[in-house]
Design a protein around this motif. Structure first.
Motif, PDB file in Angstrom:
ATOM      1  N   ASN A   1      40.985  31.377  36.236  1.00 22.68           N
ATOM      2  CA  ASN A   1      41.139  31.422  37.686  1.00 22.68           C
ATOM      3  C   ASN A   1      42.425  30.761  38.152  1.00 22.68           C
ATOM      4  O   ASN A   1      42.955  31.081  39.208  1.00 22.68           O
ATOM      5  CB  ASN A   1      39.951  30.749  38.372  1.00 22.68           C
ATOM      6  CG  ASN A   1      39.814  29.297  37.983  1.00 22.68           C
ATOM      7  OD1 ASN A   1      39.600  28.986  36.822  1.00 22.68           O
ATOM      8  ND2 ASN A   1      39.954  28.400  38.947  1.00 22.68           N
TER       9      ASN A   1
ATOM     10  N   ASN B   1      35.160  37.756  45.290  1.00 23.66           N
ATOM     11  CA  ASN B   1      34.785  36.374  45.599  1.00 23.66           C
ATOM     12  C   ASN B   1      35.623  35.807  46.748  1.00 23.66           C
ATOM     13  O   ASN B   1      35.114  35.134  47.639  1.00 23.66           O
ATOM     14  CB  ASN B   1      34.954  35.500  44.351  1.00 23.66           C
ATOM     15  CG  ASN B   1      33.860  35.754  43.334  1.00 23.66           C
ATOM     16  OD1 ASN B   1      32.777  36.208  43.676  1.00 23.66           O
ATOM     17  ND2 ASN B   1      34.145  35.473  42.070  1.00 23.66           N
ATOM     18  N   ARG B   2      36.929  36.115  46.722  1.00 25.66           N
ATOM     19  CA  ARG B   2      37.783  35.652  47.814  1.00 25.66           C
ATOM     20  C   ARG B   2      37.364  36.309  49.133  1.00 25.66           C
ATOM     21  O   ARG B   2      37.379  35.675  50.189  1.00 25.66           O
ATOM     22  CB  ARG B   2      39.257  35.982  47.529  1.00 25.66           C
ATOM     23  CG  ARG B   2      39.868  35.304  46.315  1.00 25.66           C
ATOM     24  CD  ARG B   2      39.689  33.820  46.254  1.00 25.66           C
ATOM     25  NE  ARG B   2      39.908  33.159  47.537  1.00 25.66           N
ATOM     26  CZ  ARG B   2      39.401  31.985  47.866  1.00 25.66           C
ATOM     27  NH1 ARG B   2      38.600  31.345  47.016  1.00 25.66           N
ATOM     28  NH2 ARG B   2      39.654  31.434  49.033  1.00 25.66           N
TER      29      ARG B   2
ATOM     30  N   TYR C   1      37.463  38.632  41.175  1.00 26.91           N
ATOM     31  CA  TYR C   1      38.145  37.553  41.879  1.00 26.91           C
ATOM     32  C   TYR C   1      38.373  37.935  43.343  1.00 26.91           C
ATOM     33  O   TYR C   1      38.116  37.141  44.263  1.00 26.91           O
ATOM     34  CB  TYR C   1      39.471  37.247  41.193  1.00 26.91           C
ATOM     35  CG  TYR C   1      40.254  36.152  41.866  1.00 26.91           C
ATOM     36  CD1 TYR C   1      39.939  34.812  41.647  1.00 26.91           C
ATOM     37  CD2 TYR C   1      41.300  36.437  42.733  1.00 26.91           C
ATOM     38  CE1 TYR C   1      40.644  33.798  42.275  1.00 26.91           C
ATOM     39  CE2 TYR C   1      42.014  35.440  43.363  1.00 26.91           C
ATOM     40  CZ  TYR C   1      41.677  34.113  43.130  1.00 26.91           C
ATOM     41  OH  TYR C   1      42.374  33.116  43.752  1.00 26.91           O
TER      42      TYR C   1
ATOM     43  N   PHE D   1      45.083  33.440  38.396  1.00 28.17           N
ATOM     44  CA  PHE D   1      44.764  34.330  39.510  1.00 28.17           C
ATOM     45  C   PHE D   1      45.061  33.632  40.838  1.00 28.17           C
ATOM     46  O   PHE D   1      45.673  34.200  41.739  1.00 28.17           O
ATOM     47  CB  PHE D   1      43.288  34.731  39.483  1.00 28.17           C
ATOM     48  CG  PHE D   1      42.881  35.567  38.297  1.00 28.17           C
ATOM     49  CD1 PHE D   1      43.817  36.066  37.410  1.00 28.17           C
ATOM     50  CD2 PHE D   1      41.552  35.849  38.080  1.00 28.17           C
ATOM     51  CE1 PHE D   1      43.437  36.829  36.326  1.00 28.17           C
ATOM     52  CE2 PHE D   1      41.156  36.622  37.007  1.00 28.17           C
ATOM     53  CZ  PHE D   1      42.106  37.109  36.117  1.00 28.17           C
ATOM     54  N   SER D   2      44.596  32.402  40.951  1.00 27.00           N
ATOM     55  CA  SER D   2      44.751  31.668  42.202  1.00 27.00           C
ATOM     56  C   SER D   2      46.217  31.399  42.516  1.00 27.00           C
ATOM     57  O   SER D   2      46.630  31.429  43.676  1.00 27.00           O
ATOM     58  CB  SER D   2      43.991  30.350  42.131  1.00 27.00           C
ATOM     59  OG  SER D   2      42.622  30.568  41.893  1.00 27.00           O
TER      60      SER D   2
ATOM     61  N   LEU E   1      36.328  31.561  38.992  1.00 21.82           N
ATOM     62  CA  LEU E   1      36.213  32.604  37.975  1.00 21.82           C
ATOM     63  C   LEU E   1      36.449  32.020  36.596  1.00 21.82           C
ATOM     64  O   LEU E   1      37.266  31.144  36.401  1.00 21.82           O
ATOM     65  CB  LEU E   1      37.246  33.706  38.253  1.00 21.82           C
ATOM     66  CG  LEU E   1      37.145  34.962  37.406  1.00 21.82           C
ATOM     67  CD1 LEU E   1      35.816  35.663  37.651  1.00 21.82           C
ATOM     68  CD2 LEU E   1      38.291  35.907  37.737  1.00 21.82           C
TER      69      LEU E   1
END
Length: 777
Positions: free
Chosen positions: A346, A424-425, A421, A349-350, A338
């Motif tokens: 990202n 996508n995951r 996000y 977020f990750s 992202l």
């Protein structure tokens, strides 16, 4: 000390604190929760303490496991799914902002100056509110830059200026179907106190005019959040008054003229550090200035990413910031999913996602399948396949991690970047079969629940049978309405999916269940689409009677919801043809009833009267008393308008006879009895006036004076009182006539201005008549 797990959370928290001899400040220092927040919880002002907050309070109070469980149970008891507050907030009021807002001082000052401009203008002698257009600001910037948060902060800092409140409407600018202008107008009219029936009496232009007239009377903040384009918001910008409008968007909306633009970029290094201090703590941040700078840069100085990273670090007190910065770098190399323009977010977020427990991570991914902008706890439980209490625990974990936000009335929502996000995951980790199965499960639940809730309003259904597995309370019409409205974006999206999949029977079942409910929420923006799709589904099934049924509903929707007269008449005629093909006398009768109503509004009075007569005869042929009564009400109206007063009066006497007959006591539902009684009395009064039966006008209308107003039908109430005033005047009862005229003027915003003008004209005519009369004796 009581130990009941269902006692109020705030009361229990206060007793625990006092039993340990702690002041608010003592507990704040021991737990890390602010004294103000603890005070709000104890006074019952904060009804949703998060799981992490409860854990911190338990640690500060040094509770054992038993007392900690009691505190958790008390908190959960105070927020049961589906429980409504005693005084629910009006729709679209601005939710409370984040308490640790930092930075954006220059931008906030700009907005506050606009707020002061509205207040100062209103204090100017002779100010009328329409000298210049009220101010508008466009707050734009990259995703995650805090546009909505800034607008919410403005509402808090300037609450004394906005004496009528602050309102936030999500324009859904990133959705495939952004909110239309008409939907936005209708929702805000409802938030500003205009009733459904009053809205129903206005066409699109009328609703927009009413919107602007109400906006001109407000001293308020209006936030049009997440706008997609100039065309979406331009008609909504108030033309006069003391209202400040703030539009948030990812775009500059350069086509809007005369607005104050406020751009939000990345935070400065000092602002980023301040945000980290507010969440993690001053000592830890100030002890590592280089690591603080590194964390800020790895988060691209973006508020959303910084908050995610800070929330993660705040719960791991054994970590220093250098370790956090190192972990951010690792995650950035490992996941590349992202970005926001040229900014990398990202990594934050990750980082938060990677530390979730497996169950929480799975639910985080599954929540990306929610079709609407926000969702409830039961919806999340359906997707998760877990009980409500376990699902709520996971949602609290996601809230604590900063991966989920709250919304109005105990609902949840993603920031749009986090939704992307999560999606996508989900695509990466769960696969297509899992996605399809969960989506089907959610769609099925949404539509089944919508059918049960919608049928609450059907005379043949009403309260559903008890079902301990039902996740939402539907034990009253009010609960059904609350669910249908709150979840409208979600069940409507499920309905569209059923259309796309060719599930014709399901489409028809949902549309049929909404038939009676749609009368209570005319301007939802849903009904034309619902009944167009249902008509097509019936045609695809080759069922002429079903097609006639839904084309009749569609005729109503075209006219009542969108005032598309030609389309409505065409739909009623197609329904009539389909009913004749299918041999359905009932649907043929309904088609004639709709034609009667529509042709009268099109000024084809003769055609309307003829259709009204045919409708009554057909309903009578099949002994459908409820259809017959509704057809009579429309026929009385059209006969009165067509200059056939004797026919209208004759039908009215028949209606009274049927309603008074004890044999029909159980055959006519209360809602049809009520609407028939009120509607037929109002419509026949026009025929009685034409016949100059003045005393009969008074006797017919007097018993129902105030009944329309009690049901939010101000326009009809005004007409009742005007007709009474006219009759009293003709009977020489001038004082009674003046009282009725004055009462219409006193209705203010409940009736259109032309009706109040008619009342003023009536009073003037009475005054002239009295002046010209010779004195008594």
């Amino acid at each position: 000390m009581e130990s009941s797990s269902d006692m109020r959370f705030g009361h229990l928290l206060r007793e625990l604190r006092q039993s340990r001899g702690l002041t608010l400040e003592d507990l704040a220092e021991a737990s890390g929760v602010s004294a103000r927040a603890i005070g709000d919880m104890e006074r019952g002002r904060s009804l949703r303490p998060r799981r992490g907050t409860i854990a911190a309070l338990s640690q500060g109070l040094e509770l054992d496991e038993s007392w900690h469980a009691t505190l958790v149970s008390a908190a959960r008891a105070g927020r049961l799914p589906g429980q409504s507050a005693a005084s629910p907030a009006p729709p679209y009021t601005v939710p409370r902002g984040i308490p640790d807002f930092v930075g954006r001082r220059a931008e906030l000052n700009t907005l506050c100056s606009l707020a002061r401009r509205t207040r100062n203008a209103s204090m100017t002698p002779g100010y009328t509110g329409d000298a210049v257009a009220p101010p508008v600001s466009v707050v734009f910037g990259m995703p995650g830059s805090g546009k909505t948060t800034l607008a919410m902060r403005l509402a808090e800092e300037c609450r004394e200026t906005f004496t009528h409140g602050a309102f936030l409407l999500d324009m859904r600018g990133l959705d495939a179907q952004p909110l239309s202008v008409d939907e936005a107008v209708t929702r805000l009219l409802g938030a500003w106190g205009l009733g459904e029936v009053d809205i129903a009496g206005l066409n699109r232009e009328g609703r927009l005019d009413r919107y602007h007239s109400l906006a001109a009377e407000l001293r308020a903040l209006l936030i049009l959040d997440n706008a997609s384009s100039e065309a979406q918001v331009r008609p909504l910008l108030p033309r006069s008054g003391q209202i400040l409008t703030v539009v948030t968007s990812r775009h500059t909306l350069a086509g809007l003229e005369g607005v104050q633009r406020v751009e939000l970029g990345a935070l400065s290094q000092s602002e980023s550090a301040t945000l980290l201090r507010a969440v993690i703590g001053e000592e830890r941040v100030d002890a590592e200035p280089e690591a603080t700078q590194s964390v800020s840069e790895l988060c691209s100085h973006l508020p959303l990413a910084l908050r995610l990273a800070a929330n993660w670090a705040a719960t791991r007190t054994s970590w220093n910031l250098r370790r956090l910065a190192s972990r951010l770098q690792d995650e950035d190399r490992r996941l590349d999913l992202l970005s926001a323009g040229d900014l990398r977010v990202n990594s934050a977020f990750s980082l938060s996602y990677s530390r979730l427990a497996p169950r929480a991570a799975r639910i985080f991914r599954l929540l990306s399948l929610v079709p609407g902008g926000d969702f409830s706890l039961p919806m999340a439980a359906v997707l998760a396949g877990l009980p409500l209490d376990e699902t709520e625990d996971v949602l609290e974990e996601l809230l604590e991690a900063g991966l989920l936000g709250t919304y109005h009335d105990d609902r949840y929502r993603f920031h749009d970047l986090l939704r992307l996000y999560a999606r996508n995951r989900h695509q990466t980790e769960d696969g297509g079969e899992e996605s399809a199965a969960r989506s089907t499960r959610l769609r099925t639940w949404l539509l089944e629940t919508a059918v049960i809730a919608g049928r609450w309003y059907e005379p043949d259904y009403g309260v559903p049978p008890p079902d301990p597995t039902r996740l939402v309370p539907l034990d009253s019409a009010e609960q059904a309405t609350r669910w249908l409205r709150a979840e409208s974006d979600n069940w409507a999206a499920a309905f569209r999916a059923a259309v796309e999949r060719g599930e014709h029977s399901t489409v028809i079942e949902v549309a049929e269940a909404m038939h009676w409910f749609s009368d209570t929420w005319v301007f939802s923006g849903l009904w034309v689409e619902v009944y167009e799709r249902a008509s097509e589904a019936a045609a695809a099934l080759g069922d002429a009677t079903l097609e006639a049924t839904h084309r009749n509903y569609l005729a109503w929707a075209y006219w009542a919801c969108e005032h598309r007269q030609d389309d409505a008449i065409a739909s009623a005629r197609r329904a009539l043809t389909a009913a004749q093909v299918g041999g359905s006398v009932v649907q043929e009768a309904w088609a004639h009833m709709y034609l009667c109503w529509l042709l009268a509004d099109a000024n084809d009075l003769s055609g309307a009267a003829d259709s009204g007569h045919q409708s009554m005869e057909l309903f009578k042929r099949v002994d459908d008393i409820n259809g017959y009564l509704q057809g009579c009400t429309v026929a009385i109206r059209s006969a009165s308008a067509a200059g056939r007063p004797e026919q209208a009066i004759e039908i009215y006497e028949d209606v009274k006879s049927l309603l008074d007959d004890p044999r029909n006591a159980d055959r006519v539902p209360p809602n049809i009895r009520e609407s028939t009684t009120l509607g037929s009395a109002l419509h026949v009064s026009l025929a009685l006036i034409e016949e100059r039966r003045w005393r009969q006008v008074v006797d017919t209308l007097r018993p129902f004076r105030g009944d329309f107003l009690a049901r939010g039908m101000g326009r009809q109430e005004a007409r009742v009182r005007l007709n009474l005033a006219q009759a009293h005047a003709r009977l020489g009862e001038h004082a009674a006539a003046v009282d009725e005229y004055r009462s219409v003027c006193a209705l203010e915003g409940d009736v259109p201005e032309f009706l109040r003008e008619e009342a003023r004209a009536g009073m003037a005519a009475l005054a002239d008549e009295t002046k010209d009369q010779p004195p008594p004796g």
